[in-house]
Write a protein that holds these residues in place. Structure first.
Motif, short mmCIF file in Angstrom:
data_model
loop_
_atom_site.label_atom_id
_atom_site.label_comp_id
_atom_site.label_asym_id
_atom_site.label_seq_id
_atom_site.Cartn_x
_atom_site.Cartn_y
_atom_site.Cartn_z
N PRO A 65 36.17 46.85 37.23
CA PRO A 65 36.71 46.35 38.44
C PRO A 65 37.15 45.08 38.19
O PRO A 65 38.26 44.60 38.36
N ALA A 66 36.43 44.04 37.40
CA ALA A 66 37.02 42.72 37.27
C ALA A 66 38.19 42.77 36.44
O ALA A 66 39.09 41.96 36.61
N SER A 67 38.25 43.62 35.43
CA SER A 67 39.52 43.55 34.57
C SER A 67 40.73 44.01 35.32
O SER A 67 41.64 43.55 35.28
N THR A 68 40.68 45.21 36.21
CA THR A 68 41.69 45.74 36.76
C THR A 68 42.21 44.83 38.08
O THR A 68 43.40 44.61 38.22
N THR A 69 41.22 44.15 38.33
CA THR A 69 41.58 43.17 39.57
C THR A 69 42.35 42.17 39.07
O THR A 69 43.54 41.61 39.51
N ALA A 70 41.99 41.43 38.00
CA ALA A 70 42.65 40.37 37.10
C ALA A 70 44.00 40.84 36.60
O ALA A 70 44.87 40.12 36.75
N LEU A 71 44.16 41.95 36.13
CA LEU A 71 45.47 42.59 35.58
C LEU A 71 46.37 42.75 36.80
O LEU A 71 47.63 42.35 36.74
N GLY A 72 45.71 43.33 37.85
CA GLY A 72 46.93 43.46 39.23
C GLY A 72 47.21 42.41 39.58
O GLY A 72 48.25 41.99 40.03
N LEU A 73 46.47 40.95 39.77
CA LEU A 73 46.73 39.74 40.20
C LEU A 73 47.90 39.07 39.24
O LEU A 73 48.80 38.58 39.66
N SER A 74 47.37 39.52 37.91
CA SER A 74 48.50 38.64 37.01
C SER A 74 49.70 39.32 37.03
O SER A 74 50.90 38.61 37.38
N GLU A 243 40.50 35.63 33.01
CA GLU A 243 39.24 36.56 32.68
C GLU A 243 39.05 36.61 31.06
O GLU A 243 37.82 36.96 30.81
N VAL A 244 40.19 36.63 30.32
CA VAL A 244 39.92 36.77 29.08
C VAL A 244 39.22 35.40 28.42
O VAL A 244 38.07 35.78 27.71
N TYR A 245 39.25 34.42 29.00
CA TYR A 245 38.71 32.99 28.68
C TYR A 245 37.26 33.05 28.96
O TYR A 245 36.31 32.74 28.41
N LEU A 246 37.12 33.71 30.22
CA LEU A 246 35.45 33.80 30.61
C LEU A 246 34.63 34.79 30.01
O LEU A 246 33.60 34.59 29.73
N GLN A 247 35.34 35.75 29.67
CA GLN A 247 34.55 36.82 29.04
C GLN A 247 34.47 36.44 27.48
O GLN A 247 33.64 37.02 26.89
N ARG A 248 35.08 35.49 26.97
CA ARG A 248 34.98 35.25 25.45
C ARG A 248 33.59 34.42 25.19
O ARG A 248 33.24 34.83 24.23
N GLU A 249 32.95 33.87 26.42
CA GLU A 249 31.66 33.47 25.87
C GLU A 249 30.46 34.43 26.21
O GLU A 249 29.43 34.49 25.75
N ALA A 255 36.74 40.68 25.90
CA ALA A 255 37.64 39.33 25.78
C ALA A 255 38.64 40.01 24.77
O ALA A 255 39.95 39.79 25.03
N VAL A 256 38.41 40.67 23.61
CA VAL A 256 39.55 41.01 22.82
C VAL A 256 40.05 42.15 23.34
O VAL A 256 41.63 42.21 23.12
N ALA A 257 39.65 43.17 24.11
CA ALA A 257 40.34 44.46 24.58
C ALA A 257 41.27 44.00 25.69
O ALA A 257 42.26 44.20 25.73
N LEU A 258 41.11 42.93 26.56
CA LEU A 258 41.78 42.45 27.67
C LEU A 258 42.88 41.75 26.97
O LEU A 258 44.22 41.58 27.40
#
Length: 282
Positions: A65-74, A243-249, A255-258
């Protein structure tokens, strides 16, 4: 005895003639060496990132859900930013290309400044102007209109950093073509608006297309100005780069997949336009 003179026949309409191919422009023998190094410098890191993707869980990672929401917003904000950049940037490009005033040159330098500014500095500038305590933001806040840390702020940050790419691309196309076609249209009785819409715009359409692609790709990957001016609120301002930046930690695999999703989207956008506008070399 000399042979009789035979006049050269001129091909009539409808007769096919074979064109002599134009010889290719020669290049120095050493030029491919730095070209290959430059290409590898860009390609190798991307391939290395692809090699780190956990393909067994790739689909699950990018469809959370977080990934698809971020992608749609982008995608939504990047599309909006590209549209706003075209509406505002195309007239600026025409003004820069056609005017000879030195004040227009100063304005051009200011408009293109985000090309060299760090994105974080751009975010701070937007905060100084449109934040709650900003020059314009304080007035807007008093009237119930808050911009900072909203989705509107995301679009504004993307426009700030990406519009100069569109302006620069279109201005270059306008300067290359000159204004002869517009002057001919004016002598035939066409007004300025009609000339702008029916002569100028079709003539620089490749430059407009390239500018829109660069603008959209830059808006899609915007990070620093967005984080500074809009923050990182899930579903509101957290775009895919954030989202990539936050998931990196917390989850490097995600992060790599996104990040790979961002690369694929950028390649599709730029690659499609490049293939459509591929020049023909004789």
């Amino acid at each position: 005895m000399p042979a009789p003179f035979t006049p050269r026949r001129t091909p009539t309409r409808g007769t096919s003639t074979r064109r002599t191919p134009t010889p290719r422009t020669p290049v120095p023998w050493w030029l491919p060496v730095p070209a290959v190094v430059g290409g590898l410098f860009v390609v190798v890191p991307v391939l290395a990132m692809v090699g780190r993707v956990d393909w067994s869980s790739f689909v699950a990672l990018v469809t959370s859900p977080a990934s698809t929401t971020a992608l749609g917003l982008s995608l939504g904000t990047a599309a909006a930013a590209t549209g706003v950049s075209f509406v505002l940037g195309y007239p600026l490009a025409v003004l820069f290309a056609r005017s000879t005033s030195r004040w227009v040159g100063v304005l051009r330098a200011l408009v293109l400044l985000p090309l060299v500014l760090p994105p974080v500095v751009g975010g701070l500038a937007l905060l100084a102007a449109f934040g709650r305590l900003g020059v314009l933001g304080a007035f807007l806040d008093e009237h119930g209109l808050r911009i900072a840390f909203t989705t509107t702020a995301v679009v504004m940050a993307q426009v700030f950093v990406s519009m100069p790419f569109l302006v620069s691309s279109i201005e270059g196309a306008l300067r290359t073509g000159g204004g002869r076609a517009e002057r001919v249209a004016a002598t035939l009785g066409a007004g300025p608006t009609r000339t702008f819409l029916t002569v100028t715009t079709p003539r620089v359409l490749p430059g407009i297309t390239s500018g829109l692609v660069l603008c959209g790709a830059r808006a899609l990957g915007e990070f620093g100005a967005t984080l500074t001016f809009a923050g990182s609120l899930e579903g509101v301002t957290r775009t895919l780069p954030l989202e990539v930046y936050l998931q990196r930690e917390v989850d490097p695999d995600t992060a790599v997949a996104l990040a790979l999703v961002l690369v694929v989207v950028a390649l599709v956008v730029i690659g499609t336009t490049t293939l459509r506008n591929r020049p023909v070399i004789a």
